[in-house]
Design a protein around this motif. Structure first.
Motif, mmCIF file in Angstrom:
data_model
loop_
_atom_site.group_PDB
_atom_site.id
_atom_site.type_symbol
_atom_site.label_atom_id
_atom_site.label_comp_id
_atom_site.label_asym_id
_atom_site.label_seq_id
_atom_site.Cartn_x
_atom_site.Cartn_y
_atom_site.Cartn_z
ATOM 1 N N SER A 213 0.835 -1.213 0.000
ATOM 2 C CA SER A 213 0.000 0.000 0.000
ATOM 3 C C SER A 213 0.862 1.251 0.000
ATOM 4 C CB SER A 213 -0.890 0.028 1.239
ATOM 5 O OG SER A 213 -1.821 -0.993 1.190
ATOM 6 N N GLN A 214 1.888 1.244 0.848
ATOM 7 C CA GLN A 214 2.743 2.428 0.994
ATOM 8 C C GLN A 214 3.435 2.764 -0.325
ATOM 9 O OE1 GLN A 214 2.558 -0.092 3.170
ATOM 10 N NE2 GLN A 214 1.988 0.866 5.085
ATOM 11 N N LEU A 216 2.546 1.775 -3.364
ATOM 12 C CA LEU A 216 1.592 2.169 -4.412
ATOM 13 C C LEU A 216 1.242 3.648 -4.242
ATOM 14 C CD1 LEU A 216 -0.919 -0.843 -4.663
ATOM 15 C CD2 LEU A 216 0.748 -0.105 -6.367
ATOM 16 N N ARG A 219 4.039 5.525 -5.629
ATOM 17 C CA ARG A 219 3.977 5.470 -7.099
ATOM 18 C C ARG A 219 2.931 6.446 -7.635
ATOM 19 N NH1 ARG A 219 1.377 2.363 -10.983
ATOM 20 N NH2 ARG A 219 2.630 1.948 -12.852
ATOM 21 N N ARG A 220 1.812 6.578 -6.923
ATOM 22 C CA ARG A 220 0.749 7.495 -7.344
ATOM 23 C C ARG A 220 1.172 8.950 -7.195
ATOM 24 N NH1 ARG A 220 -2.690 3.918 -4.445
ATOM 25 N NH2 ARG A 220 -2.654 5.259 -2.627
ATOM 26 N N ARG A 222 4.273 10.193 -6.595
ATOM 27 C CA ARG A 222 5.582 10.522 -7.168
ATOM 28 C C ARG A 222 6.318 11.629 -6.420
ATOM 29 N NH1 ARG A 222 7.296 7.323 -11.924
ATOM 30 N NH2 ARG A 222 5.751 5.730 -11.611
ATOM 31 N N ASN A 244 10.962 -2.184 -7.224
ATOM 32 C CA ASN A 244 9.848 -2.730 -8.012
ATOM 33 C C ASN A 244 9.093 -1.641 -8.765
ATOM 34 O OD1 ASN A 244 10.431 -5.278 -7.126
ATOM 35 N ND2 ASN A 244 8.772 -5.394 -5.648
ATOM 36 N N ILE A 245 8.882 -0.500 -8.098
ATOM 37 C CA ILE A 245 8.133 0.565 -8.786
ATOM 38 C C ILE A 245 9.084 1.476 -9.572
ATOM 39 C CG2 ILE A 245 6.248 0.558 -7.087
ATOM 40 C CD1 ILE A 245 7.382 3.328 -6.143
ATOM 41 N N ARG A 246 10.339 1.067 -9.636
ATOM 42 C CA ARG A 246 11.401 1.798 -10.355
ATOM 43 C C ARG A 246 11.548 3.225 -9.837
ATOM 44 N NH1 ARG A 246 8.665 -0.539 -14.305
ATOM 45 N NH2 ARG A 246 8.092 1.374 -15.393
ATOM 46 N N TYR B 7 -6.798 3.776 -10.029
ATOM 47 C CA TYR B 7 -6.006 3.475 -8.823
ATOM 48 C C TYR B 7 -6.744 2.470 -7.936
ATOM 49 C CZ TYR B 7 -2.936 7.450 -9.895
ATOM 50 O OH TYR B 7 -2.042 8.294 -10.499
ATOM 51 N N GLY B 152 9.853 -7.066 -9.570
ATOM 52 C CA GLY B 152 9.643 -5.762 -10.205
ATOM 53 C C GLY B 152 8.302 -5.706 -10.905
ATOM 54 N N GLY B 153 7.860 -4.490 -11.189
ATOM 55 C CA GLY B 153 6.564 -4.302 -11.826
ATOM 56 C C GLY B 153 6.556 -4.843 -13.247
ATOM 57 N N PHE B 175 0.053 -1.271 -11.915
ATOM 58 C CA PHE B 175 1.259 -1.906 -11.384
ATOM 59 C C PHE B 175 0.912 -3.257 -10.761
ATOM 60 C CE2 PHE B 175 3.868 -3.027 -7.745
ATOM 61 C CZ PHE B 175 5.145 -2.967 -8.278
ATOM 62 N N LYS B 290 -6.197 -3.552 1.865
ATOM 63 C CA LYS B 290 -5.592 -2.611 0.914
ATOM 64 C C LYS B 290 -6.592 -1.495 0.553
ATOM 65 C CE LYS B 290 -1.589 -4.690 0.253
ATOM 66 N NZ LYS B 290 -1.575 -5.295 1.597
ATOM 67 N N GLU B 305 -3.303 -1.547 8.048
ATOM 68 C CA GLU B 305 -3.474 -2.910 7.533
ATOM 69 C C GLU B 305 -3.413 -3.996 8.601
ATOM 70 O OE1 GLU B 305 -1.582 -3.208 3.286
ATOM 71 O OE2 GLU B 305 -0.718 -1.575 4.429
#
Lengths: 433, 333
Positions: A213-214, A216, A219-220, A222, A244-246, B7, B152-153, B175, B290, B305
């Motif tokens: 969650s954190q 993502l 990522r949203r 940025r 993972n989210i680059r 999202y 990775g994504g 993602f 989530k 969570e």
């Protein structure tokens, strides 16, 4: 006759006990509240090994401090606050000179207890930040840098990368949802007012194995930079998720407790470029390590198996031990005594001065910043540097010199928080100088 | 489509994937509880132990090296070879089967007909023993697990969906972590093979018979001890899979044993005796926590969570005390 025998036995016992107690006092006792078990053992072990190995080195190479041998008492806390307090209670009667709890939670509990018992506590780079105010916290020391210094050092690094203008930038803090993780928030909020960046705090619950969650959210949104106040598995997962989210690794900066080899190795090459703050040198290219190898590891007296020598957390444990030894040496000089009491040790810590010449003589040239401790400043100068992970070489490289933090903002926060603590606990401010 | 809607879809997808990871841990609990009525407290530690063994074998580590070196003054740590990932997995499986046999011989055999709480206590002891044994065998430093799993994504998914967002919405595409996709595939394969095993093999049927009624199963000649060994071995295999998937993210370290905490709400929700329940429960918990973190979390300070999973499970418990798929217990007096 019987009475005479009893008197003789009694006298013999009295002599024997005095010999035993003299022997106990003759050692300089340094407790080590370590954690070699539990979820944070991975980080606790190298720190404890570094602390123990340096003490062994001083005993083996120098014959102790001022000719008096060091006695190290290790007590397992499991990074558990209750166990840490139990360790304190069970070892304080042994003549313990200084406690290094290696846990912010344990430090908070020990502040009133150790102060009442007259035993100093050194929370190096952790613990209650406002304890830097020696006028209020007479027995607590957190030199050479604290969390608020760390927050400011990170922002200074970002400022330097952006031509001193970060107005409108977005900076997020991923933090361990605990007293430790929340420490920098106030400072980062104050610095946001000063520099005009937008601050977002993103908590991660213990132990931090699931952070989808954190990341993502990151990522949203940025953010331009992500700071991290993590410990244990939270660090490894956060760095993996960032990869993972680059997320650009060179814009991801961890506090010094999020910057060991353990934190980056599981992510492999993708961790390349990740940055972390530090208040001491990195790598094993310091003469002291050759001494540790010769007098401790090769002699079979190492606390571990010797493969951690020179790693970040081992070095930090060693640095903590070195500062404790130098404070004891200072105390011996001040009081003209070789055997020390905790009160004398406290005086030594308050008069500690670490110069480059002293560090070079100890086999640690340039290892840490020069600093001195005083009656009103138990936190040192708050200098720190930035190191960066080189995944190919599998080593940390310093990418900045030891620089200052924003004491204008931090000192005001320290004064405010320590004054509130003093008022709450009815502590009268000490007169310094 | 609006970015917020996309999202939400992303959060649901990732919640499903996270749920699968929780289910992998929950499956081990269900298998043992179903066959023997034991709530296996050591399931998380079994995942840690299996992952440690896998890395140790793969990297050619000498087991008990610290002990050997301390006793004999030697300095051996590695055999000097590495083992291919597949071979290391098979050898780990052998170790977990041996472990199952030892657990049955040393612990369970002596506790037949004891109260469930006694068996539960025994597994607590087992967990502590295994923690220590794992450290003693393989050392407690962090180990990097590398068996070639992707991470990775998914770039393909990101590129395929980036155009779904409205102009100027700043949507970067959906993602999904490639490791989570693999975990989903593995979990599906596990559930299908476990179902086929229990439905269409003699041993599987015996296992179900024991699960239904120990006494009746014994009366028709089914060996309870043999069944326990098989169940613990399968649970060991499931623990290894969970250890691999979670260990690939964080490295192999003590914290891996704490993944059991993630399985508890799944078990409460899905029921302790249902394999599909473990999967469905995991998915509901994953998506629920989530979505809650995404929609409500920011308003109440985040980090919801951990506790929300339990709250969600408790809400289900009010309406179905036996869990969604658990067996209803009817006691007649």
């Amino acid at each position: 006759m019987k009475l005479a025998k009893l008197a003789t036995i009694g006298a013999a016992l009295a002599v024997a006990s005095s010999v035993v107690s003299t022997a106990a006092v003759a050692d300089l006792v340094f407790p080590s509240l370590s954690y070699r078990t539990g979820p944070y053992a991975v980080n606790g072990i190298p720190f404890a090994d570094g602390y123990a190995d340096y003490m062994t080195l001083v005993n083996e190479r120098d014959g102790g401090i001022g000719g008096v041998k060091i006695k190290l008492i290790e007590c397992e806390t499991g990074y558990n606050t209750e166990k840490g307090v139990e360790c304190y209670e069970s070892t304080k009667g042994e003549g313990s000179l200084v406690y290094q709890p290696l846990s912010t939670g344990i430090t908070y509990q020990l502040i009133p207890k150790a102060t009442a018992d007259g035993i100093p506590v050194h929370s190096m780079g952790y613990g209650r930040t406002s304890a830097a105010n020696g006028k209020i916290f007479s027995h607590i020391f957190n030199y050479p840098a604290n969390y608020w210094n760390g927050a400011s050092l990170a922002i200074n690094h970002i400022l330097a990368e952006n031509g001193d203008d970060i107005k409108g930038k977005k900076i997020a803090l991923v933090y361990h949802n605990s007293a430790y993780g929340k420490e920098p928030i106030r400072t980062l909020e104050e610095l946001a007012k000063k520099h005009g960046y937008t601050f977002t705090g993103i908590p991660v619950d213990h132990p931090g194995q699931e952070q989808k969650s954190q990341w993502l959210q990151i990522r949203r949104e940025r953010p331009d930079y992500v700071l991290m106040w993590g410990w244990g598995v939270m660090n490894q997962v956060a760095i993996q998720e960032a990869a993972n989210i680059r997320y650009p690794m060179d814009q991801f900066i961890g506090i010094w407790w999020s910057g060991s080899e353990n934190d980056v190795l599981p992510t492999g090459d993708k961790a390349n470029g990740y940055k972390a703050l530090t208040f001491h040198g990195t790598g094993s290219d310091f003469p002291v390590y050759a001494d540790i190898q010769k007098h401790v590891v090769d002699a079979g007296k190492a606390a571990g198996n010797g493969d951690q020598v020179g790693t970040v957390l081992y070095s930090r444990g060693m640095y903590a031990a070195m500062l404790a030894v130098e404070a004891a040496r200072t105390a011996q000089e001040i009081h003209g005594a070789t055997e020390l009491t905790p009160a004398q040790m406290r005086d030594g810590m308050e008069a500690l001065e670490m110069t480059e010449a002293k560090m070079a003589a100890l086999g640690l040239p340039g290892f840490g910043p020069e600093f001195s401790v005083s009656c009103d400043n138990h936190g040192g100068p708050g200098l720190g540097a930035v190191q960066q992970w080189d995944a190919a070489a599998k080593k940390w490289t310093m990418v900045s010199d030891f620089g200052p933090s924003d004491m204008e903002v931090i000192q005001a926060l320290i004064d405010e928080d320590s004054s509130a603590f003093a008022a709450e606990n009815k502590i009268e401010e000490r007169k310094c100088g | 489509m609006s970015a917020n809607f996309l999202y939400t879809i992303e959060v649901i997808l990732n919640g499903l994937m996270a749920g699968v990871m929780y289910s992998l841990v929950a499956l081990g609990f269900v298998l043992i509880f179903k066959a023997s009525g034991i709530f296996n407290y050591a399931q998380g530690v079994m995942a840690l132990f299996a992952a440690m063994t896998l890395v140790g074998i793969q990297q050619g580590q000498v087991p008990f090296a610290h002990l050997i070196n301390a006793a004999f003054g030697t300095k051996i740590h590695h055999f000097g070879w590495t083992v291919p990932a597949l071979m290391a997995i098979l050898l780990t499986l052998v170790v977990m089967i041996l472990f199952a046999i030892l657990v049955e011989r040393i612990v369970l055999k002596h506790l037949v007909n004891q109260e469930p709480i006694i068996l539960f206590m025994a597994t607590i002891g087992l967990a502590y023993f295994m923690e220590g044994m794992g450290d003693l065998m393989w050392g407690s430093e962090l180990k990097t697990l590398d068996i070639g799993l992707p991470s990775g994504g998914s770039l393909w998914l990101e590129e395929a969906t980036v155009g779904w967002g409205a102009e100027g919405s700043g949507f970067y595409g959906l993602f999904i972590d490639k490791l989570d996709i693999v975990a989903t595939g593995v979990a599906l394969a596990l559930v299908i093979s476990l179902t086929l095993f229990s439905q269409y093999t003699k041993t599987g049927r015996a296992l179900r018979a024991v699960a239904d009624d120990h006494q009746a199963a014994l009366s028709v000649g089914i060996s309870l001890r043999k069944i326990w060994v098989i169940v613990w071995a399968i649970a060991g295999f499931v623990a290894m899979v969970a250890g691999i998937m979670w260990g690939a993210k964080s490295g192999v370290q003590f914290s891996l044993s704490l993944i059991a905490l993630k399985a508890l709400p799944v078990l409460i929700l899905g029921g302790f005796t249902s394999i599909p329940g473990a999967i469905i429960g995991g998915l509901i918990i994953g998506v629920g926590e989530k979505l809650f973190e995404f929609s409500i979390g920011p308003m109440i300070g985040g980090a919801t969570e951990n506790w929300f999973a339990y709250v969600l499970a408790l809400v289900f418990l009010i309406f179905r005390p036996q869990g969604l798929f658990g067996d209803k217990i009817i006691e007649r007096v």
